[in-house]
Design an enzyme around this catalytic site. Structure first.
Site, PDB file in Angstrom:
ATOM      1  N   TYR A 141       0.811  -1.214   0.000  1.00 47.57           N
ATOM      2  CA  TYR A 141       0.000   0.000   0.000  1.00 47.57           C
ATOM      3  C   TYR A 141       0.846   1.268   0.000  1.00 47.57           C
ATOM      4  O   TYR A 141       0.372   2.329  -0.387  1.00 47.57           O
ATOM      5  CB  TYR A 141      -0.919   0.020   1.217  1.00 47.57           C
ATOM      6  N   LYS A 192       4.367 -15.494   3.500  1.00 45.74           N
ATOM      7  CA  LYS A 192       4.481 -16.305   2.276  1.00 45.74           C
ATOM      8  C   LYS A 192       5.983 -16.490   2.078  1.00 45.74           C
ATOM      9  O   LYS A 192       6.549 -16.137   1.038  1.00 45.74           O
ATOM     10  CB  LYS A 192       3.800 -15.544   1.120  1.00 45.74           C
ATOM     11  N   ASP A 225      -1.849 -18.613   2.103  1.00 45.50           N
ATOM     12  CA  ASP A 225      -2.857 -19.395   1.376  1.00 45.50           C
ATOM     13  C   ASP A 225      -3.462 -20.465   2.274  1.00 45.50           C
ATOM     14  O   ASP A 225      -4.680 -20.668   2.299  1.00 45.50           O
ATOM     15  CB  ASP A 225      -2.273 -20.003   0.081  1.00 45.50           C
ATOM     16  N   ASP A 249      -5.569  -7.456   5.170  1.00 38.86           N
ATOM     17  CA  ASP A 249      -6.738  -6.853   4.537  1.00 38.86           C
ATOM     18  C   ASP A 249      -7.692  -7.966   4.085  1.00 38.86           C
ATOM     19  O   ASP A 249      -8.907  -7.915   4.324  1.00 38.86           O
ATOM     20  CB  ASP A 249      -6.258  -6.023   3.330  1.00 38.86           C
ATOM     21  N   ASP A 253     -11.248  -9.834   6.283  1.00 41.95           N
ATOM     22  CA  ASP A 253     -12.587  -9.865   5.674  1.00 41.95           C
ATOM     23  C   ASP A 253     -13.136 -11.296   5.652  1.00 41.95           C
ATOM     24  O   ASP A 253     -14.332 -11.510   5.831  1.00 41.95           O
ATOM     25  CB  ASP A 253     -12.567  -9.279   4.254  1.00 41.95           C
TER      26      ASP A 253
END
Ligand code: NAD
Length: 367
Positions: A141, A192, A225, A249, A253
């Protein structure tokens, strides 16, 4: 001492949901020894419309003078075609950056009365209580370089950069370990590391902080993942999850849907404690401005009201009052009073305003 709260209603359903939280602030002002002073400020699309920028300087000044900020949401279709710098989201990212709000606390708690509102089976989500800690000031970001350019062959190329330095990882790791210490003593750090070097460094730093400073917290690591899969397969295995900005982020959710509705989930974004003890803090529901239901008085104000409870708890140390707000929400849900997003066939369906009033009624009884 009177606490100064800055109210930023923002766009879409922002004014409707913050409006209900205001009633609760007023209730404490009028009926308890806890006193609050509120001020309003502009941010996002409405700020662009009124003063030509989504991120007015005055808002930053007011934010710095306040003890805590309550924000509704920003954004909407109307502003989506503006240049990037003028879009509502720049206001939100700007204030997070300006106040160095690096730690985003996102609890995902399933109220017993709502266990059936989740798309997952009751036994998978009942009594779920996890906390996602998302780093907020780094990552894709904010990383440079960032651009979209046209190449010599006429095709376009987009570039964003994932970046973290070890100091940024250390400070968010400590926030997460501290929370894990007072909760279930379990921390799962998400990365990751198998393919992204930035997150390999992230894993090393978190491991080192854990070994040196928090030997009593059980630390585990998980690839993002797998984490997204585990969150829907067996979410109760988690206590505190630590993530970077991008992964957090998305995962938060996903976690939100375990609880049934975006309209139920509060959040806190905290800055570093300054030498004078002050700590900037912004509280907001995790949902957006929901343009599809804005202006209809049907939004669920609970996420915003629970954000106010988090403010009481984390910024003011008013744990008893925070407990009362949360208990009032729970009572209303037990009575099967619901806004449309969480209603079932047997529910008494209420508007945003009526939900605010029902929670206030329960709060009154608790004094
Ligand atoms: P959204 O969270 O606004 O809405 C997603 C869905 O959830 C919609 O169907 C909406 O009606 C519903 N919903 C959200 N909050 C609700 C509530 N309190 N009660 C009942 N239903 C609710 O996400 P979106 O549609 O992807 O984004 C809309 C706008 O909000 C965009 O401009 C986006 O950039 C912005 N946004 C802002 C924030 C923020 O201010 N923190 C966060 C996310 C999105």
């Amino acid at each position: 001492m009177t606490k100064k709260i800055l109210l930023i209603e923002g766009d879409g359903i922002g004014p409707e949901v913050v409006g209900q939280a205001k009633k609760i602030i007023q209730f404490f002002n009028e009926n308890t020894d806890k006193k609050f002073e509120t001020e309003n400020a502009l941010l996002g699309g409405i700020a662009y419309d009124k003063v030509g920028t989504p991120f007015p300087k005055e808002t930053v000044e007011l934010a710095k003078q306040s003890d805590a900020i309550l924000l509704g949401a920003v954004g909407g279709l109307k502003w989506e075609s503006l240049p990037y710098k003028d879009r509502p989201e720049r206001g939100l990212l700007g204030i997070r950056k300006e106040l160095e709000l690096f730690a985003n606390l996102r609890p995902a708690k399933v109220f017993s009365a709502l266990a059936d509102a989740s798309t997952l089976k009751r036994e998978v989500v009942e009594n779920l209580d996890i906390m996602i800690v998302r780093e907020l000031t780094g990552d894709l970001y904010f990383g440079e370089p960032r651009s979209v350019t046209t190449l010599p062959d006429g095709s376009r190329q987009g570039i964003n950069t994932m970046t973290y330095n070890s100091k940024e990882v250390e400070r968010i790791a400590r926030v997460s370990f501290d929370l894990a210490k007072i909760r279930g003593k379990k921390l799962c750090s998400i990365d990751k590391a198998n393919v992204i070097e930035t997150t390999e460094m992230w894993r090393e730093v978190v491991t080192e902080i854990g070994q040196k400073e928090y030997p009593d917290v059980a630390l585990s690591h998980m690839y993002v993942d797998n984490a997204s899969m585990q969150l829907v397969r067996n979410p109760k295995q988690f206590d505190v999850m630590l993530t970077g900005n991008m992964f957090g982020d998305i995962l938060s959710d996903t976690a939100s849907m375990l609880t049934g509705s975006l309209g139920m989930l509060p959040s806190a974004s905290l800055g570093a404690k300054q030498p004078n003890g002050k700590q900037f803090a912004l509280y907001e529901p995790i949902h957006g401005s929901a343009p599809d239901i804005a202006g209809k008085d049907i939004a669920n104000p609970i996420a915003t009201i629970l954000s106010l409870a988090m403010m009481f708890r984390y910024s003011f140390g008013y744990a008893a009052e925070a407990d009362k707000i949360e208990a009032a929400v729970e009572k209303v849900l037990e009575k099967n009073i619901r806004t449309a997003d969480i209603a079932i066939a047997s529910s008494t369906r209420v508007s945003c305003t009526q939900m605010g009033e029902a929670i206030l009624e329960e709060l009154k009884k608790s004094l």
